[in-house]
Design a protein around this motif. Structure first.
Motif, PDB file in Angstrom:
ATOM      1  N   GLY A 131       0.782  -1.240   0.000  1.00  0.00           N
ATOM      2  CA  GLY A 131       0.000   0.000   0.000  1.00  0.00           C
ATOM      3  C   GLY A 131       0.812   1.287   0.000  1.00  0.00           C
ATOM      4  N   GLY A 132       2.129   1.186   0.056  1.00  0.00           N
ATOM      5  CA  GLY A 132       2.937   2.397   0.169  1.00  0.00           C
ATOM      6  C   GLY A 132       3.230   2.671   1.635  1.00  0.00           C
ATOM      7  N   GLY A 133       3.636   3.877   1.939  1.00  0.00           N
ATOM      8  CA  GLY A 133       4.124   4.167   3.288  1.00  0.00           C
ATOM      9  C   GLY A 133       3.054   4.326   4.355  1.00  0.00           C
ATOM     10  N   LEU A 134       1.841   4.696   3.937  1.00  0.00           N
ATOM     11  CA  LEU A 134       0.797   5.018   4.912  1.00  0.00           C
ATOM     12  C   LEU A 134       0.331   3.762   5.649  1.00  0.00           C
ATOM     13  CD1 LEU A 134      -1.002   7.410   5.878  1.00  0.00           C
ATOM     14  CD2 LEU A 134      -2.701   6.611   4.226  1.00  0.00           C
ATOM     15  N   LEU A 135       0.366   3.830   6.969  1.00  0.00           N
ATOM     16  CA  LEU A 135       0.057   2.637   7.739  1.00  0.00           C
ATOM     17  C   LEU A 135      -0.512   3.003   9.100  1.00  0.00           C
ATOM     18  CD1 LEU A 135       0.323  -0.452   8.174  1.00  0.00           C
ATOM     19  CD2 LEU A 135       2.644  -0.026   9.006  1.00  0.00           C
ATOM     20  N   GLY A 136      -1.424   2.181   9.585  1.00  0.00           N
ATOM     21  CA  GLY A 136      -1.950   2.373  10.924  1.00  0.00           C
ATOM     22  C   GLY A 136      -2.066   1.049  11.660  1.00  0.00           C
ATOM     23  N   ALA A 141       7.130   2.349  17.460  1.00  0.00           N
ATOM     24  CA  ALA A 141       8.485   2.234  16.904  1.00  0.00           C
ATOM     25  C   ALA A 141       8.452   2.032  15.393  1.00  0.00           C
ATOM     26  CB  ALA A 141       9.215   1.073  17.568  1.00  0.00           C
ATOM     27  N   LEU A 142       7.304   1.600  14.876  1.00  0.00           N
ATOM     28  CA  LEU A 142       7.180   1.357  13.439  1.00  0.00           C
ATOM     29  C   LEU A 142       6.676   2.581  12.685  1.00  0.00           C
ATOM     30  CD1 LEU A 142       5.774  -2.251  13.795  1.00  0.00           C
ATOM     31  CD2 LEU A 142       8.057  -1.591  13.016  1.00  0.00           C
ATOM     32  N   ARG A 143       6.596   3.718  13.384  1.00  0.00           N
ATOM     33  CA  ARG A 143       6.256   5.019  12.792  1.00  0.00           C
ATOM     34  C   ARG A 143       4.938   4.991  11.994  1.00  0.00           C
ATOM     35  NH1 ARG A 143       8.929   8.146  15.712  1.00  0.00           N
ATOM     36  NH2 ARG A 143       8.551   9.820  14.234  1.00  0.00           N
ATOM     37  N   PRO A 144       3.852   4.528  12.621  1.00  0.00           N
ATOM     38  CA  PRO A 144       2.576   4.551  11.907  1.00  0.00           C
ATOM     39  C   PRO A 144       2.054   5.988  11.774  1.00  0.00           C
ATOM     40  CG  PRO A 144       2.203   3.967  14.183  1.00  0.00           C
ATOM     41  CD  PRO A 144       3.700   4.074  14.005  1.00  0.00           C
ATOM     42  N   ARG A 145       1.204   6.203  10.796  1.00  0.00           N
ATOM     43  CA  ARG A 145       0.560   7.515  10.640  1.00  0.00           C
ATOM     44  C   ARG A 145      -0.624   7.637  11.585  1.00  0.00           C
ATOM     45  NH1 ARG A 145      -0.884  11.668  11.023  1.00  0.00           N
ATOM     46  NH2 ARG A 145      -1.626  13.229   9.554  1.00  0.00           N
ATOM     47  N   VAL A 146      -1.258   6.491  11.873  1.00  0.00           N
ATOM     48  CA  VAL A 146      -2.474   6.484  12.700  1.00  0.00           C
ATOM     49  C   VAL A 146      -2.399   5.334  13.712  1.00  0.00           C
ATOM     50  CG1 VAL A 146      -4.971   6.053  12.651  1.00  0.00           C
ATOM     51  CG2 VAL A 146      -3.937   7.494  10.894  1.00  0.00           C
TER      52      VAL A 146
END
Ligand code: FMN
Length: 122
Positions: free
Chosen positions: A64-69, A89-94
């Motif tokens: 899906g690309g970089g965007l992740l929650g 630690a996995l730098r989610p957006r949401v």
């Protein structure tokens, strides 16, 4: 493109968030939801290891690309909140904090640069 607060905030094209489901919604489902224009959330359960979370995040980002929650059962953090640390630690957006009071954890989510959301079920 549907123009809503959610689509503007996340830079997505469809105002749809995949339900996080522990044991069911991993990186493949989350990645496909994001690839389709929404936001996929990986269900993070207490029994998930940091290694599993990292592998699922990688899969979701490949699809899906970089965007992740991620979505957590908030009640499960009361005794041990290390799952939240592993997710951040996995730098989610949401980060979704549902089924419990999210207030004690919102600042940590914001400090990690993520948006805190919560499902309202009633
Ligand atoms: C098998 C299963 C596992 C779930 N696990 C989680 C979870 O880990 N975290 C969470 O926030 N919600 C979890 N949920 C709740 C869903 O995110 C969602 O709130 C629920 O399915 C209601 O949405 P729906 O009416 O679209 O089905 C789970 C739901 C199901 C069916």
């Amino acid at each position: 493109m549907l123009d809503t607060w959610l689509t503007r905030e996340l830079g997505i094209t469809v105002p749809l968030v995949g339900a996080p489901m522990g044991g069911r919604a991993g990186g493949t489902l989350a990645g496909e939801v994001t690839r389709a224009g929404g936001l996929g959330l990986i269900g993070a359960a207490r029994y998930n290891t940091p290694e599993w979370l990292e592998a699922e995040a990688r899969t979701a980002r490949e699809i899906g690309g970089g965007l992740l929650g991620f979505g957590l059962m908030t009640w499960s953090l009361a005794d041990d909140d290390s799952l939240l640390g592993a997710v951040l630690a996995l730098r989610p957006r949401v980060v979704s904090l549902s089924f419990g009071d999210p207030a004690p954890y919102v600042e940590r989510v914001h400090e990690a640069g993520a948006l805190a959301i919560s499902q309202i079920n009633t």
